[in-house]
Design a protein around this motif. Structure first.
Motif, PDB file in Angstrom:
ATOM      1  N   TRP A 104      72.803  86.750  78.653  1.00 44.93           N
ATOM      2  CA  TRP A 104      71.887  86.169  79.633  1.00 44.93           C
ATOM      3  C   TRP A 104      71.469  84.775  79.196  1.00 44.93           C
ATOM      4  CZ3 TRP A 104      70.670  88.338  84.247  1.00 44.93           C
ATOM      5  CH2 TRP A 104      70.912  89.706  84.429  1.00 44.93           C
ATOM      6  N   PHE A 105      71.412  83.883  80.168  1.00 42.99           N
ATOM      7  CA  PHE A 105      70.880  82.536  79.988  1.00 42.99           C
ATOM      8  C   PHE A 105      69.831  82.317  81.070  1.00 42.99           C
ATOM      9  CE2 PHE A 105      73.871  80.290  77.057  1.00 42.99           C
ATOM     10  CZ  PHE A 105      74.761  81.328  76.857  1.00 42.99           C
ATOM     11  N   ARG A 106      69.065  81.271  80.911  1.00 40.19           N
ATOM     12  CA  ARG A 106      68.133  80.909  81.970  1.00 40.19           C
ATOM     13  C   ARG A 106      68.007  79.393  82.047  1.00 40.19           C
ATOM     14  NH1 ARG A 106      62.141  82.618  79.507  1.00 40.19           N
ATOM     15  NH2 ARG A 106      62.006  80.934  77.964  1.00 40.19           N
ATOM     16  N   GLN A 107      67.583  78.938  83.215  1.00 39.84           N
ATOM     17  CA  GLN A 107      67.375  77.502  83.411  1.00 39.84           C
ATOM     18  C   GLN A 107      66.113  77.302  84.221  1.00 39.84           C
ATOM     19  OE1 GLN A 107      70.749  75.403  85.024  1.00 39.84           O
ATOM     20  NE2 GLN A 107      69.977  73.446  84.287  1.00 39.84           N
ATOM     21  N   ALA A 108      65.126  76.703  83.578  1.00 43.59           N
ATOM     22  CA  ALA A 108      63.867  76.392  84.239  1.00 43.59           C
ATOM     23  C   ALA A 108      64.012  75.071  84.988  1.00 43.59           C
ATOM     24  CB  ALA A 108      62.750  76.301  83.215  1.00 43.59           C
ATOM     25  N   PRO A 109      63.179  74.840  86.008  1.00 43.04           N
ATOM     26  CA  PRO A 109      63.266  73.592  86.770  1.00 43.04           C
ATOM     27  C   PRO A 109      63.144  72.373  85.856  1.00 43.04           C
ATOM     28  CG  PRO A 109      61.826  75.151  87.874  1.00 43.04           C
ATOM     29  CD  PRO A 109      62.157  75.757  86.548  1.00 43.04           C
ATOM     30  N   GLY A 110      64.090  71.468  85.969  1.00 44.55           N
ATOM     31  CA  GLY A 110      64.037  70.245  85.186  1.00 44.55           C
ATOM     32  C   GLY A 110      64.447  70.384  83.738  1.00 44.55           C
ATOM     33  N   LYS A 111      64.920  71.560  83.347  1.00 47.25           N
ATOM     34  CA  LYS A 111      65.302  71.783  81.947  1.00 47.25           C
ATOM     35  C   LYS A 111      66.769  72.197  81.861  1.00 47.25           C
ATOM     36  CE  LYS A 111      60.727  72.978  80.192  1.00 47.25           C
ATOM     37  NZ  LYS A 111      59.945  73.931  79.365  1.00 47.25           N
ATOM     38  N   GLU A 112      67.290  72.140  80.656  1.00 45.53           N
ATOM     39  CA  GLU A 112      68.668  72.555  80.427  1.00 45.53           C
ATOM     40  C   GLU A 112      68.773  74.078  80.366  1.00 45.53           C
ATOM     41  OE1 GLU A 112      70.221  68.628  77.945  1.00 45.53           O
ATOM     42  OE2 GLU A 112      70.092  70.582  76.947  1.00 45.53           O
ATOM     43  N   ARG A 113      69.967  74.553  80.632  1.00 49.79           N
ATOM     44  CA  ARG A 113      70.212  75.991  80.543  1.00 49.79           C
ATOM     45  C   ARG A 113      70.146  76.424  79.074  1.00 49.79           C
ATOM     46  NH1 ARG A 113      74.685  78.454  84.511  1.00 49.79           N
ATOM     47  NH2 ARG A 113      73.431  77.040  85.808  1.00 49.79           N
ATOM     48  N   GLU A 114      69.462  77.544  78.829  1.00 47.36           N
ATOM     49  CA  GLU A 114      69.304  78.011  77.457  1.00 47.36           C
ATOM     50  C   GLU A 114      69.689  79.474  77.332  1.00 47.36           C
ATOM     51  OE1 GLU A 114      65.204  77.466  76.400  1.00 47.36           O
ATOM     52  OE2 GLU A 114      64.463  78.894  77.877  1.00 47.36           O
TER      53      GLU A 114
ATOM     54  N   LEU B 188      74.742  81.385  72.028  1.00 48.96           N
ATOM     55  CA  LEU B 188      73.571  81.155  72.880  1.00 48.96           C
ATOM     56  C   LEU B 188      73.181  79.680  72.929  1.00 48.96           C
ATOM     57  CD1 LEU B 188      71.387  84.257  71.944  1.00 48.96           C
ATOM     58  CD2 LEU B 188      72.895  83.942  73.920  1.00 48.96           C
ATOM     59  N   GLY B 189      73.628  78.918  71.963  1.00 44.29           N
ATOM     60  CA  GLY B 189      73.306  77.497  71.946  1.00 44.29           C
ATOM     61  C   GLY B 189      74.322  76.627  72.659  1.00 44.29           C
ATOM     62  N   ARG B 190      75.362  77.246  73.228  1.00 42.74           N
ATOM     63  CA  ARG B 190      76.430  76.473  73.867  1.00 42.74           C
ATOM     64  C   ARG B 190      76.779  77.053  75.232  1.00 42.74           C
ATOM     65  NH1 ARG B 190      81.632  75.787  71.416  1.00 42.74           N
ATOM     66  NH2 ARG B 190      81.695  73.928  72.723  1.00 42.74           N
ATOM     67  N   PRO B 191      75.904  76.843  76.233  1.00 43.84           N
ATOM     68  CA  PRO B 191      76.228  77.350  77.572  1.00 43.84           C
ATOM     69  C   PRO B 191      77.511  76.751  78.132  1.00 43.84           C
ATOM     70  CG  PRO B 191      74.321  75.882  77.640  1.00 43.84           C
ATOM     71  CD  PRO B 191      74.605  76.156  76.207  1.00 43.84           C
TER      72      PRO B 191
ATOM     73  N   PRO C  41      54.027  82.323  82.572  1.00 42.51           N
ATOM     74  CA  PRO C  41      54.459  81.320  83.562  1.00 42.51           C
ATOM     75  C   PRO C  41      55.658  80.497  83.098  1.00 42.51           C
ATOM     76  CG  PRO C  41      52.076  81.396  83.459  1.00 42.51           C
ATOM     77  CD  PRO C  41      52.578  82.283  82.341  1.00 42.51           C
ATOM     78  N   GLU C  42      55.756  80.255  81.797  1.00 45.71           N
ATOM     79  CA  GLU C  42      56.884  79.469  81.278  1.00 45.71           C
ATOM     80  C   GLU C  42      58.205  80.227  81.301  1.00 45.71           C
ATOM     81  OE1 GLU C  42      53.951  79.988  79.776  1.00 45.71           O
ATOM     82  OE2 GLU C  42      54.181  80.252  77.593  1.00 45.71           O
ATOM     83  N   ASP C  43      58.162  81.506  81.675  1.00 48.17           N
ATOM     84  CA  ASP C  43      59.406  82.267  81.867  1.00 48.17           C
ATOM     85  C   ASP C  43      60.004  82.027  83.245  1.00 48.17           C
ATOM     86  OD1 ASP C  43      57.910  85.012  80.086  1.00 48.17           O
ATOM     87  OD2 ASP C  43      59.404  83.579  79.326  1.00 48.17           O
ATOM     88  N   THR C  44      59.293  81.300  84.090  1.00 47.51           N
ATOM     89  CA  THR C  44      59.812  80.985  85.415  1.00 47.51           C
ATOM     90  C   THR C  44      61.119  80.206  85.287  1.00 47.51           C
ATOM     91  OG1 THR C  44      57.637  80.971  86.460  1.00 47.51           O
ATOM     92  CG2 THR C  44      59.378  79.686  87.534  1.00 47.51           C
ATOM     93  N   ALA C  45      62.170  80.748  85.886  1.00 45.86           N
ATOM     94  CA  ALA C  45      63.497  80.146  85.755  1.00 45.86           C
ATOM     95  C   ALA C  45      64.494  80.922  86.602  1.00 45.86           C
ATOM     96  CB  ALA C  45      63.956  80.160  84.293  1.00 45.86           C
ATOM     97  N   MET C  46      65.667  80.331  86.761  1.00 45.83           N
ATOM     98  CA  MET C  46      66.812  81.065  87.291  1.00 45.83           C
ATOM     99  C   MET C  46      67.487  81.727  86.095  1.00 45.83           C
ATOM    100  SD  MET C  46      68.311  81.689  90.200  1.00 45.83           S
ATOM    101  CE  MET C  46      68.278  80.315  91.360  1.00 45.83           C
ATOM    102  N   TYR C  47      67.699  83.024  86.200  1.00 45.48           N
ATOM    103  CA  TYR C  47      68.315  83.779  85.111  1.00 45.48           C
ATOM    104  C   TYR C  47      69.765  84.076  85.471  1.00 45.48           C
ATOM    105  CZ  TYR C  47      63.891  84.280  82.734  1.00 45.48           C
ATOM    106  OH  TYR C  47      62.730  84.013  82.039  1.00 45.48           O
TER     107      TYR C  47
END
Length: 123
Positions: free
Chosen positions: A36-46, A104-107, A87-93
């Motif tokens: 699983w990865f996630r990407q919050a608004p305005g941030k890189e996928r992690e 996990l460090g290389r999407p 709230p900081e967990d808000t993201a597309m998963y």
């Protein structure tokens, strides 16, 4: 060819829990590493978590134990249980799969992505 279909996202209040699911389908006999990865608004996928083919799990260091990855081998569904949502967990998963062990460090090294499921946490 691998197809991934996420579900389980939604709007939840802070402190709540969610269980995300990813249905994994393959054409032919294909074995993949899942995560699983996630990407919050305005941030890189992690990267969040991954599970090896032998069931070994690994998590991103910043998660501090709130996330649990698991796999239903009968139904071929990957899960991500999240507790104590913030709230900081808000993201597309996103569900991810690769023919090699996930980093996990290389999407950018992921071979297959699902379309994602949106998680929104309100305070």
């Amino acid at each position: 060819q691998v197809q991934l279909l996420e579900s389980g996202g939604g709007s939840v209040q802070a402190g709540g829990s969610l269980k995300l699911s990813c249905a994994v389908s393959t054409v032919g006999y294909v074995t993949v590493y899942l995560g699983w990865f996630r990407q919050a608004p305005g941030k890189e996928r992690e990267g969040i978590a991954m599970i090896d083919r032998d069931g070994t799990t690994r998590y991103a260091a910043f998660l501090k134990g709130r996330f649990t990855i698991s796999k239903d081998h009968v139904e071929n569904i990957l899960h991500l249980q999240i507790h104590s949502l913030k709230p900081e967990d808000t993201a597309m998963y996103y569900c991810a799969a690769s023919h090699w062990p996930l980093n996990l460090g290389r999407p950018e090294a992921v071979d297959y992505w699902g379309k994602g499921t949106l998680v929104t946490i309100s305070s």
